[in-house]
Design a protein around this motif. Structure first.
Motif, PDB file in Angstrom:
ATOM      1  N   SER A   1      14.772   6.985 -14.892  1.00  0.00           N
ATOM      2  CA  SER A   1      13.502   7.605 -14.538  1.00  0.00           C
ATOM      3  C   SER A   1      13.717   9.065 -14.175  1.00  0.00           C
ATOM      4  CB  SER A   1      12.881   6.867 -13.344  1.00  0.00           C
ATOM      5  OG  SER A   1      11.725   7.553 -12.867  1.00  0.00           O
ATOM      6  N   TRP A   2      12.725   9.903 -14.553  1.00  0.00           N
ATOM      7  CA  TRP A   2      12.689  11.280 -14.085  1.00  0.00           C
ATOM      8  C   TRP A   2      12.248  11.304 -12.625  1.00  0.00           C
ATOM      9  CZ3 TRP A   2      14.832  15.048 -16.738  1.00  0.00           C
ATOM     10  CH2 TRP A   2      14.879  14.998 -18.133  1.00  0.00           C
ATOM     11  N   GLY A   3      12.745  12.304 -11.910  1.00  0.00           N
ATOM     12  CA  GLY A   3      12.306  12.538 -10.543  1.00  0.00           C
ATOM     13  C   GLY A   3      12.645  13.970 -10.155  1.00  0.00           C
ATOM     14  N   TRP A   4      11.891  14.511  -9.224  1.00  0.00           N
ATOM     15  CA  TRP A   4      12.138  15.867  -8.727  1.00  0.00           C
ATOM     16  C   TRP A   4      12.922  15.766  -7.429  1.00  0.00           C
ATOM     17  CZ3 TRP A   4      10.668  20.374 -11.292  1.00  0.00           C
ATOM     18  CH2 TRP A   4       9.882  20.180 -12.435  1.00  0.00           C
ATOM     19  N   LEU A   5      14.176  16.265  -7.456  1.00  0.00           N
ATOM     20  CA  LEU A   5      14.976  16.273  -6.236  1.00  0.00           C
ATOM     21  C   LEU A   5      14.386  17.271  -5.245  1.00  0.00           C
ATOM     22  CD1 LEU A   5      17.511  14.847  -5.150  1.00  0.00           C
ATOM     23  CD2 LEU A   5      18.847  16.818  -5.907  1.00  0.00           C
ATOM     24  N   ASP A   6      13.916  18.381  -5.779  1.00  0.00           N
ATOM     25  CA  ASP A   6      13.108  19.350  -5.045  1.00  0.00           C
ATOM     26  C   ASP A   6      12.270  20.077  -6.093  1.00  0.00           C
ATOM     27  OD1 ASP A   6      14.786  21.291  -6.219  1.00  0.00           O
ATOM     28  OD2 ASP A   6      16.082  21.406  -4.466  1.00  0.00           O
ATOM     29  N   ASN A   7      11.602  21.168  -5.727  1.00  0.00           N
ATOM     30  CA  ASN A   7      10.710  21.801  -6.702  1.00  0.00           C
ATOM     31  C   ASN A   7      11.435  22.711  -7.702  1.00  0.00           C
ATOM     32  OD1 ASN A   7      11.221  24.076  -5.154  1.00  0.00           O
ATOM     33  ND2 ASN A   7       9.209  24.093  -4.190  1.00  0.00           N
ATOM     34  N   ARG A   8      12.764  22.666  -7.692  1.00  0.00           N
ATOM     35  CA  ARG A   8      13.547  23.395  -8.702  1.00  0.00           C
ATOM     36  C   ARG A   8      14.393  22.475  -9.567  1.00  0.00           C
ATOM     37  NH1 ARG A   8      17.570  26.102  -6.504  1.00  0.00           N
ATOM     38  NH2 ARG A   8      17.942  27.213  -8.446  1.00  0.00           N
TER      39      ARG A   8
ATOM     40  N   PRO B   1      19.588  14.316   0.350  1.00  0.00           N
ATOM     41  CA  PRO B   1      19.655  14.410  -1.112  1.00  0.00           C
ATOM     42  C   PRO B   1      19.761  15.830  -1.651  1.00  0.00           C
ATOM     43  CG  PRO B   1      18.065  12.747  -0.482  1.00  0.00           C
ATOM     44  CD  PRO B   1      18.497  13.418   0.789  1.00  0.00           C
ATOM     45  N   THR B   2      19.053  16.780  -1.044  1.00  0.00           N
ATOM     46  CA  THR B   2      19.061  18.148  -1.568  1.00  0.00           C
ATOM     47  C   THR B   2      20.308  18.937  -1.166  1.00  0.00           C
ATOM     48  OG1 THR B   2      17.741  18.853   0.337  1.00  0.00           O
ATOM     49  CG2 THR B   2      16.566  18.314  -1.698  1.00  0.00           C
ATOM     50  N   GLU B   3      21.191  18.323  -0.377  1.00  0.00           N
ATOM     51  CA  GLU B   3      22.431  19.007   0.016  1.00  0.00           C
ATOM     52  C   GLU B   3      23.500  18.909  -1.071  1.00  0.00           C
ATOM     53  OE1 GLU B   3      22.325  18.819   4.859  1.00  0.00           O
ATOM     54  OE2 GLU B   3      23.064  17.040   3.804  1.00  0.00           O
ATOM     55  N   GLY B   4      23.214  18.178  -2.103  1.00  0.00           N
ATOM     56  CA  GLY B   4      24.132  18.031  -3.230  1.00  0.00           C
ATOM     57  C   GLY B   4      23.382  17.368  -4.364  1.00  0.00           C
ATOM     58  N   ILE B   5      24.118  16.637  -5.200  1.00  0.00           N
ATOM     59  CA  ILE B   5      23.463  15.835  -6.231  1.00  0.00           C
ATOM     60  C   ILE B   5      23.155  14.497  -5.577  1.00  0.00           C
ATOM     61  CG2 ILE B   5      23.684  14.818  -8.529  1.00  0.00           C
ATOM     62  CD1 ILE B   5      25.565  17.088  -9.257  1.00  0.00           C
ATOM     63  N   GLY B   6      22.015  14.457  -4.878  1.00  0.00           N
ATOM     64  CA  GLY B   6      21.722  13.352  -3.976  1.00  0.00           C
ATOM     65  C   GLY B   6      20.837  12.265  -4.536  1.00  0.00           C
ATOM     66  N   VAL B   7      20.843  12.074  -5.840  1.00  0.00           N
ATOM     67  CA  VAL B   7      19.937  11.079  -6.432  1.00  0.00           C
ATOM     68  C   VAL B   7      20.277   9.658  -6.003  1.00  0.00           C
ATOM     69  CG1 VAL B   7      19.370  12.509  -8.437  1.00  0.00           C
ATOM     70  CG2 VAL B   7      21.333  10.948  -8.549  1.00  0.00           C
TER      71      VAL B   7
ATOM     72  N   ARG C   1      34.410  19.975  -5.034  1.00  0.00           N
ATOM     73  CA  ARG C   1      33.180  20.135  -4.247  1.00  0.00           C
ATOM     74  C   ARG C   1      32.300  18.891  -4.354  1.00  0.00           C
ATOM     75  NH1 ARG C   1      29.535  24.228  -2.344  1.00  0.00           N
ATOM     76  NH2 ARG C   1      30.837  25.957  -3.056  1.00  0.00           N
ATOM     77  N   VAL C   2      31.747  18.468  -3.198  1.00  0.00           N
ATOM     78  CA  VAL C   2      30.851  17.313  -3.199  1.00  0.00           C
ATOM     79  C   VAL C   2      29.481  17.615  -2.579  1.00  0.00           C
ATOM     80  CG1 VAL C   2      32.651  15.550  -3.295  1.00  0.00           C
ATOM     81  CG2 VAL C   2      31.920  16.451  -1.060  1.00  0.00           C
ATOM     82  N   THR C   3      29.296  18.772  -1.949  1.00  0.00           N
ATOM     83  CA  THR C   3      27.964  19.185  -1.486  1.00  0.00           C
ATOM     84  C   THR C   3      27.808  20.689  -1.701  1.00  0.00           C
ATOM     85  OG1 THR C   3      28.418  19.848   0.824  1.00  0.00           O
ATOM     86  CG2 THR C   3      28.120  17.485   0.399  1.00  0.00           C
ATOM     87  N   TRP C   4      26.528  21.123  -1.747  1.00  0.00           N
ATOM     88  CA  TRP C   4      26.254  22.559  -1.797  1.00  0.00           C
ATOM     89  C   TRP C   4      26.445  23.203  -0.425  1.00  0.00           C
ATOM     90  CZ3 TRP C   4      26.596  23.812  -6.463  1.00  0.00           C
ATOM     91  CH2 TRP C   4      25.987  23.096  -7.497  1.00  0.00           C
ATOM     92  N   THR C   5      26.508  22.395   0.597  1.00  0.00           N
ATOM     93  CA  THR C   5      26.602  22.913   1.962  1.00  0.00           C
ATOM     94  C   THR C   5      28.037  23.142   2.414  1.00  0.00           C
ATOM     95  OG1 THR C   5      26.438  20.628   2.760  1.00  0.00           O
ATOM     96  CG2 THR C   5      24.408  21.912   2.687  1.00  0.00           C
ATOM     97  N   GLY C   6      28.987  23.064   1.516  1.00  0.00           N
ATOM     98  CA  GLY C   6      30.360  23.456   1.833  1.00  0.00           C
ATOM     99  C   GLY C   6      31.348  22.340   2.048  1.00  0.00           C
ATOM    100  N   GLU C   7      31.003  21.115   1.681  1.00  0.00           N
ATOM    101  CA  GLU C   7      31.970  20.021   1.814  1.00  0.00           C
ATOM    102  C   GLU C   7      32.791  19.895   0.527  1.00  0.00           C
ATOM    103  OE1 GLU C   7      30.464  16.277   3.115  1.00  0.00           O
ATOM    104  OE2 GLU C   7      29.462  17.124   4.873  1.00  0.00           O
TER     105      GLU C   7
END
Length: 402
Positions: A192-199, A381-387, A322-328
């Motif tokens: 299924s498609w889904g929006w993780l955020d508006n980008r 979810p938005t801190e990485g590929i949080g699907v 890398r596993v998150t956009w927040t620096g992990e």
């Protein structure tokens, strides 16, 4: 009284005969017409068959045509043979004829001059060719996006990801875009498609991918709007292949990482995760490998902790996953080998001995799932590929069409 003389009689007969001959000639023989007489005048008229008559909308010379406007070509007289609509860059707009009208079936690029060429047959034969041009709207913002990880072999946790460089600001735009994009998989896979955020628009399978699956993505959203006076100028397509099934689990409290492939344990490593504290504690949750970098300098100022402030650090690291956009990251940390397996001392990353980090770096693919357990700090979810932080039912509700 004397009668006529023989000579007079002969002369009278000759005159009579001449008059008789003249009368016969006038009634039955050809005569030269008198050019000045009305009876001798004749005319000849030749009329060309009527040509086809075509109307085009937008009319030739029109400016500021919106990219989502429809182009129509109508045969007012005659029949359409062929219509081509070509942009300045060579892109052709598809369409079809129904009855006497050709109608476009695709959207146009913004800020582009288009040429409409029509060939039509007149009602009694004869070919007519018509050309006209118009120009589309020049928007304030030309929206751009990309299909992330296209062309690569990825792990079983990697969703299809279409990422816009700026926000798709309105639900109606997200709905239109979602209707336009598509995914094909071999073997067939439920997702299924889904929006993780508006980008970030993502297509997630219900469960982790089957290894070897091929994925084809089509995002023909040229001429779609993403915000107020923001229009997409170029569509995109892509593909990816799913690699072997590798998963890692990090038990934050047990200070241990386990790596398996196809259900079989390959390695178990002692690790040290983030030390206690809301800003340093490693997040729990199902993360996905985002990228790898052999060498890098980790600088806390990039996450808001500047030099001179408590918790500031700047250190060179190797074998960074890398596993998150927040620096992990999972990375080599020779300075904490003594704590690995017993104590959490990092600023949020997973510390490993150099040789262990090297192995994990070499054997990881982007898209490999890494499940973290044991922390009260939840991975958002938005801190990485949080699907995978969503249940299947929750993820389906992330669709703009839900």
């Amino acid at each position: 009284m004397k009668g006529p003389t023989p000579a007079a009689t002969v002369l009278g007969l000759l005159v009579t005969a001449a008059l008789i001959l003249a009368g016969c000639s006038s009634n039955s023989g050809p005569t030269d017409p008198d050019p000045s007489s009305e009876a001798s005048t004749s005319t000849s008229t030749s009329t060309a068959p009527p040509q086809a008559e075509i109307t085009v909308d937008p009319a030739g010379g029109t400016d500021e045509v919106m990219p989502d406007d429809t182009i129509t070509v109508q045969a007012v007289r005659g029949e359409i043979d062929d219509v081509t609509v070509v942009g300045a860059g060579g892109d052709e707009i598809d369409g079809a004829v129904e009855g006497q009208t050709w109608t476009s079936s695709a959207r146009m690029k913004p800020s582009t001059k288009y040429t409409v060429t029509t060939t039509a047959q007149g009602p009694e034969g004869g070919t007519t060719t018509d050309k006209s041009t118009f120009t589309t709207h020049d928007p304030e913002v030309t929206a751009t996006y990309g299909i992330v990880y296209s062309g690569r072999t990825v792990g079983v946790g990697m969703p299809v990801s279409i990422q816009f460089d700026s926000a798709v600001t309105d639900e109606k735009y997200r709905r239109a875009i979602e209707r336009a994009v598509s995914v094909e998989t071999t073997p067939q896979t439920e997702g299924s498609w889904g929006w993780l955020d508006n980008r970030q628009l993502m297509w997630r399978p219900k469960d982790f991918w089957t290894p070897g699956t091929t994925v084809t993505i089509d995002a023909p959203i040229t001429g779609y709007q993403t915000g107020e006076d923001k229009w997409v100028a170029q569509g995109a397509s892509g593909s990816m292949t799913i690699g072997r099934r590798q998963m890692a689990t990090v038990d934050i409290n047990a200070h241990e990482m386990t790596v398996s492939q196809d259900g079989q344990t390959l390695k178990t490593f002692p690790v040290s995760s983030g030390k206690p504290g809301r800003e340093t504690e490693t997040r729990s949750g199902m993360k996905v490998v985002i990228g790898k970098q052999r060498e890098m300098t980790m600088d806390s100022s990039t996450i808001g902790v500047d030099k001179g402030e408590k918790g500031y650090y700047k250190v060179d690291t190797d074998y960074n996953v890398r596993v998150t956009w927040t620096g992990e990251f999972v990375h080599s940390a020779p300075w904490s080998v003594g704590a690995q397996g017993s104590t959490n001392v990092s600023h949020g990353c997973v510390n490993m001995a150099p040789q262990n980090a090297k192995w994990f770096y070499k054997h990881s693919l982007v898209g490999d799932p890494v499940n973290f357990t044991g922390s009260d700090r939840e991975f958002l979810p938005t801190e990485g590929i949080g699907v995978w932080q969503f249940s299947w039912a929750q993820w389906q509700k992330q669709s703009a069409l839900a």
